[in-house]
Scaffold this motif. Structure first.
Motif, PDB file in Angstrom:
ATOM      1  N   GLN A 100      25.799  62.156  46.635  1.00 48.32           N
ATOM      2  CA  GLN A 100      25.199  63.076  47.601  1.00 48.32           C
ATOM      3  C   GLN A 100      26.204  64.111  48.090  1.00 48.32           C
ATOM      4  OE1 GLN A 100      23.654  59.946  50.230  1.00 48.32           O
ATOM      5  NE2 GLN A 100      21.607  60.783  49.884  1.00 48.32           N
ATOM      6  N   THR A 101      27.391  63.675  48.491  1.00 52.00           N
ATOM      7  CA  THR A 101      28.354  64.622  49.073  1.00 52.00           C
ATOM      8  C   THR A 101      28.990  65.519  48.025  1.00 52.00           C
ATOM      9  OG1 THR A 101      30.137  62.981  49.000  1.00 52.00           O
ATOM     10  CG2 THR A 101      28.914  63.171  51.073  1.00 52.00           C
ATOM     11  N   LEU A 102      29.169  65.016  46.813  1.00 56.99           N
ATOM     12  CA  LEU A 102      29.784  65.804  45.750  1.00 56.99           C
ATOM     13  C   LEU A 102      28.778  66.760  45.125  1.00 56.99           C
ATOM     14  CD1 LEU A 102      32.579  66.056  44.453  1.00 56.99           C
ATOM     15  CD2 LEU A 102      31.873  64.353  42.772  1.00 56.99           C
ATOM     16  N   GLY A 103      27.513  66.345  45.083  1.00 56.13           N
ATOM     17  CA  GLY A 103      26.482  67.197  44.500  1.00 56.13           C
ATOM     18  C   GLY A 103      26.501  67.209  42.974  1.00 56.13           C
ATOM     19  N   ASP A 104      27.244  66.298  42.379  1.00 58.06           N
ATOM     20  CA  ASP A 104      27.349  66.205  40.920  1.00 58.06           C
ATOM     21  C   ASP A 104      27.308  64.727  40.555  1.00 58.06           C
ATOM     22  OD1 ASP A 104      28.163  66.053  38.246  1.00 58.06           O
ATOM     23  OD2 ASP A 104      29.732  67.564  38.464  1.00 58.06           O
ATOM     24  N   PRO A 105      26.118  64.206  40.203  1.00 55.11           N
ATOM     25  CA  PRO A 105      26.000  62.768  39.972  1.00 55.11           C
ATOM     26  C   PRO A 105      26.851  62.252  38.809  1.00 55.11           C
ATOM     27  CG  PRO A 105      23.945  63.887  39.417  1.00 55.11           C
ATOM     28  CD  PRO A 105      24.840  64.899  40.048  1.00 55.11           C
ATOM     29  N   ILE A 106      27.046  63.048  37.791  1.00 58.52           N
ATOM     30  CA  ILE A 106      27.852  62.600  36.658  1.00 58.52           C
ATOM     31  C   ILE A 106      29.313  62.481  37.067  1.00 58.52           C
ATOM     32  CG2 ILE A 106      28.687  63.218  34.348  1.00 58.52           C
ATOM     33  CD1 ILE A 106      25.854  64.474  33.911  1.00 58.52           C
ATOM     34  N   GLN A 107      29.842  63.508  37.703  1.00 54.03           N
ATOM     35  CA  GLN A 107      31.233  63.456  38.178  1.00 54.03           C
ATOM     36  C   GLN A 107      31.421  62.324  39.181  1.00 54.03           C
ATOM     37  OE1 GLN A 107      33.866  64.870  37.123  1.00 54.03           O
ATOM     38  NE2 GLN A 107      35.362  64.773  38.745  1.00 54.03           N
ATOM     39  N   ALA A 108      30.450  62.162  40.063  1.00 54.15           N
ATOM     40  CA  ALA A 108      30.546  61.093  41.072  1.00 54.15           C
ATOM     41  C   ALA A 108      30.586  59.721  40.418  1.00 54.15           C
ATOM     42  CB  ALA A 108      29.378  61.191  42.052  1.00 54.15           C
ATOM     43  N   ASP A 109      29.738  59.486  39.433  1.00 50.66           N
ATOM     44  CA  ASP A 109      29.750  58.196  38.744  1.00 50.66           C
ATOM     45  C   ASP A 109      31.070  57.982  38.015  1.00 50.66           C
ATOM     46  OD1 ASP A 109      27.248  57.495  39.670  1.00 50.66           O
ATOM     47  OD2 ASP A 109      26.217  57.870  37.763  1.00 50.66           O
ATOM     48  N   ARG A 110      31.611  59.035  37.427  1.00 50.00           N
ATOM     49  CA  ARG A 110      32.893  58.903  36.736  1.00 50.00           C
ATOM     50  C   ARG A 110      34.016  58.556  37.713  1.00 50.00           C
ATOM     51  NH1 ARG A 110      32.282  63.846  32.337  1.00 50.00           N
ATOM     52  NH2 ARG A 110      30.730  62.750  31.062  1.00 50.00           N
ATOM     53  N   THR A 112      33.623  57.048  40.582  1.00 49.78           N
ATOM     54  CA  THR A 112      33.355  55.698  41.070  1.00 49.78           C
ATOM     55  C   THR A 112      33.850  54.642  40.098  1.00 49.78           C
ATOM     56  OG1 THR A 112      31.442  56.451  42.337  1.00 49.78           O
ATOM     57  CG2 THR A 112      31.523  54.100  41.810  1.00 49.78           C
ATOM     58  N   LEU A 113      33.620  54.842  38.820  1.00 48.93           N
ATOM     59  CA  LEU A 113      33.942  53.819  37.837  1.00 48.93           C
ATOM     60  C   LEU A 113      35.367  53.884  37.320  1.00 48.93           C
ATOM     61  CD1 LEU A 113      30.549  53.843  35.971  1.00 48.93           C
ATOM     62  CD2 LEU A 113      31.395  52.145  37.590  1.00 48.93           C
ATOM     63  N   ASP A 114      35.950  55.096  37.220  1.00 50.92           N
ATOM     64  CA  ASP A 114      37.316  55.231  36.705  1.00 50.92           C
ATOM     65  C   ASP A 114      37.861  56.611  37.058  1.00 50.92           C
ATOM     66  OD1 ASP A 114      39.724  55.227  35.360  1.00 50.92           O
ATOM     67  OD2 ASP A 114      38.868  54.793  33.387  1.00 50.92           O
ATOM     68  N   TYR A 115      38.374  56.741  38.270  1.00 48.82           N
ATOM     69  CA  TYR A 115      38.831  58.053  38.737  1.00 48.82           C
ATOM     70  C   TYR A 115      39.917  58.640  37.853  1.00 48.82           C
ATOM     71  CZ  TYR A 115      43.065  56.109  40.931  1.00 48.82           C
ATOM     72  OH  TYR A 115      44.286  55.525  41.161  1.00 48.82           O
ATOM     73  N   LYS A 116      40.669  57.796  37.148  1.00 47.25           N
ATOM     74  CA  LYS A 116      41.752  58.281  36.277  1.00 47.25           C
ATOM     75  C   LYS A 116      41.210  59.094  35.103  1.00 47.25           C
ATOM     76  CE  LYS A 116      45.735  56.528  37.717  1.00 47.25           C
ATOM     77  NZ  LYS A 116      46.848  57.381  38.069  1.00 47.25           N
ATOM     78  N   ARG A 117      39.960  58.838  34.728  1.00 50.29           N
ATOM     79  CA  ARG A 117      39.364  59.550  33.600  1.00 50.29           C
ATOM     80  C   ARG A 117      38.263  60.503  34.046  1.00 50.29           C
ATOM     81  NH1 ARG A 117      38.030  54.984  29.324  1.00 50.29           N
ATOM     82  NH2 ARG A 117      36.213  56.310  29.354  1.00 50.29           N
ATOM     83  N   ALA A 118      38.252  60.859  35.317  1.00 52.06           N
ATOM     84  CA  ALA A 118      37.175  61.692  35.853  1.00 52.06           C
ATOM     85  C   ALA A 118      37.527  63.176  35.894  1.00 52.06           C
ATOM     86  CB  ALA A 118      36.799  61.206  37.250  1.00 52.06           C
ATOM     87  N   GLY A 119      38.720  63.542  35.436  1.00 43.12           N
ATOM     88  CA  GLY A 119      39.099  64.960  35.420  1.00 43.12           C
ATOM     89  C   GLY A 119      39.423  65.532  36.784  1.00 43.12           C
ATOM     90  N   LEU A 120      39.914  64.699  37.680  1.00 38.86           N
ATOM     91  CA  LEU A 120      40.285  65.176  39.019  1.00 38.86           C
ATOM     92  C   LEU A 120      41.586  65.961  38.957  1.00 38.86           C
ATOM     93  CD1 LEU A 120      39.526  61.915  41.035  1.00 38.86           C
ATOM     94  CD2 LEU A 120      38.108  63.981  40.886  1.00 38.86           C
ATOM     95  N   ASP A 121      41.804  66.808  39.940  1.00 43.91           N
ATOM     96  CA  ASP A 121      43.074  67.532  39.997  1.00 43.91           C
ATOM     97  C   ASP A 121      44.194  66.595  40.465  1.00 43.91           C
ATOM     98  OD1 ASP A 121      42.898  67.375  42.832  1.00 43.91           O
ATOM     99  OD2 ASP A 121      42.134  69.408  43.018  1.00 43.91           O
ATOM    100  N   ALA A 122      45.433  67.065  40.327  1.00 43.36           N
ATOM    101  CA  ALA A 122      46.603  66.231  40.643  1.00 43.36           C
ATOM    102  C   ALA A 122      46.599  65.796  42.107  1.00 43.36           C
ATOM    103  CB  ALA A 122      47.887  66.988  40.309  1.00 43.36           C
ATOM    104  N   ARG A 123      46.144  66.655  42.996  1.00 45.27           N
ATOM    105  CA  ARG A 123      46.108  66.340  44.426  1.00 45.27           C
ATOM    106  C   ARG A 123      45.198  65.142  44.689  1.00 45.27           C
ATOM    107  NH1 ARG A 123      42.223  67.281  47.608  1.00 45.27           N
ATOM    108  NH2 ARG A 123      42.457  67.284  49.853  1.00 45.27           N
ATOM    109  N   MET A 124      43.962  65.207  44.186  1.00 45.10           N
ATOM    110  CA  MET A 124      43.011  64.131  44.455  1.00 45.10           C
ATOM    111  C   MET A 124      43.428  62.856  43.750  1.00 45.10           C
ATOM    112  SD  MET A 124      40.500  63.809  46.437  1.00 45.10           S
ATOM    113  CE  MET A 124      40.360  62.085  46.877  1.00 45.10           C
ATOM    114  N   GLU A 125      43.978  62.974  42.558  1.00 47.36           N
ATOM    115  CA  GLU A 125      44.447  61.780  41.864  1.00 47.36           C
ATOM    116  C   GLU A 125      45.582  61.115  42.648  1.00 47.36           C
ATOM    117  OE1 GLU A 125      45.987  60.410  37.500  1.00 47.36           O
ATOM    118  OE2 GLU A 125      44.330  61.864  37.610  1.00 47.36           O
ATOM    119  N   ALA A 126      46.462  61.920  43.235  1.00 49.46           N
ATOM    120  CA  ALA A 126      47.556  61.360  44.042  1.00 49.46           C
ATOM    121  C   ALA A 126      47.013  60.625  45.271  1.00 49.46           C
ATOM    122  CB  ALA A 126      48.516  62.468  44.462  1.00 49.46           C
TER     123      ALA A 126
END
Length: 192
Positions: A100-110, A112-126
């Motif tokens: 809901q908050t992200l507005g992108d269900p596919i990215q959100a599920d990724r 949720t299940l494995d943030y390391k493979r979700a394509g996040l930027d370095a800041r959010m991954e840190a």
């Protein structure tokens, strides 16, 4: 009877709504009006109403967005910690909140299940790496971790928020697991 009516949501007794203090009945009514149902965490935590009220007040404070830590990022911390802990309730509930908050269900599920493979930027991954560190090996936390998060623009108060959110979800995950808490069926279909 349908499966939902028969489903036990906790290993502990769940008080009837009319047996709860008026303030909690009001909170339940607000939840019904806003999302269409009462989250099972509310029902289960109502076993100890005064503690539930204190927990909920703290929860609300931790989810207030700030300049460098928005609502979706706060939910990302919740799901990263919950995945590290294997918490069914929080993964389902906060996975839905993240969609809901992200507005992108596919990215959100990724995330949720494995943030390391979700394509996040370095800041959010840190940020999520630090939250997981606090979950799995908190004794390894260091001043360098705080400085690293500050290098991405987070204030000391926002770093504190990351720590508190991670701590809150470690507590909540353990409560959910230890009480046998089952997520509401409604969460599975939200924001899809």
């Amino acid at each position: 009877m349908n499966a939902q009516a028969e489903e036990s949501i906790s290993w502990f007794p769940v008080p009837a709504e009319d047996q709860l203090p008026e303030s909690l009945q009001g909170l339940f009514n607000k939840a019904k009006a806003k999302i269409g149902f009462v989250p099972n965490v509310f029902r289960v935590y109502s076993f100890r109403p005064e503690r539930f009220s204190a927990w909920f007040a703290h929860y609300k404070q931790l989810h207030e967005p700030t300049e460098h830590l928005n609502a979706a990022e706060r939910e990302m911390i919740a799901v990263a910690v919950s995945m590290a802990n294997g918490c069914l309730y929080c993964l389902v509930a906060h996975g839905a909140a993240l969609r809901q908050t992200l507005g992108d269900p596919i990215q959100a599920d990724r995330v949720t299940l494995d943030y390391k493979r979700a394509g996040l930027d370095a800041r959010m991954e840190a940020i999520l790496d630090f939250a997981v560190l606090l979950t799995e090996t908190p004794v390894n936390a260091s001043p360098e971790d705080i400085a690293h998060l500050q290098s991405f623009g987070l204030s000391l108060e926002e770093v504190w928020d990351v720590i508190e959110i991670a701590a809150m979800y470690n507590f909540t995950n353990r409560m959910a697991s230890a009480t046998g808490m089952i997520p509401n069926r409604e969460y599975h279909a939200l924001a899809r």
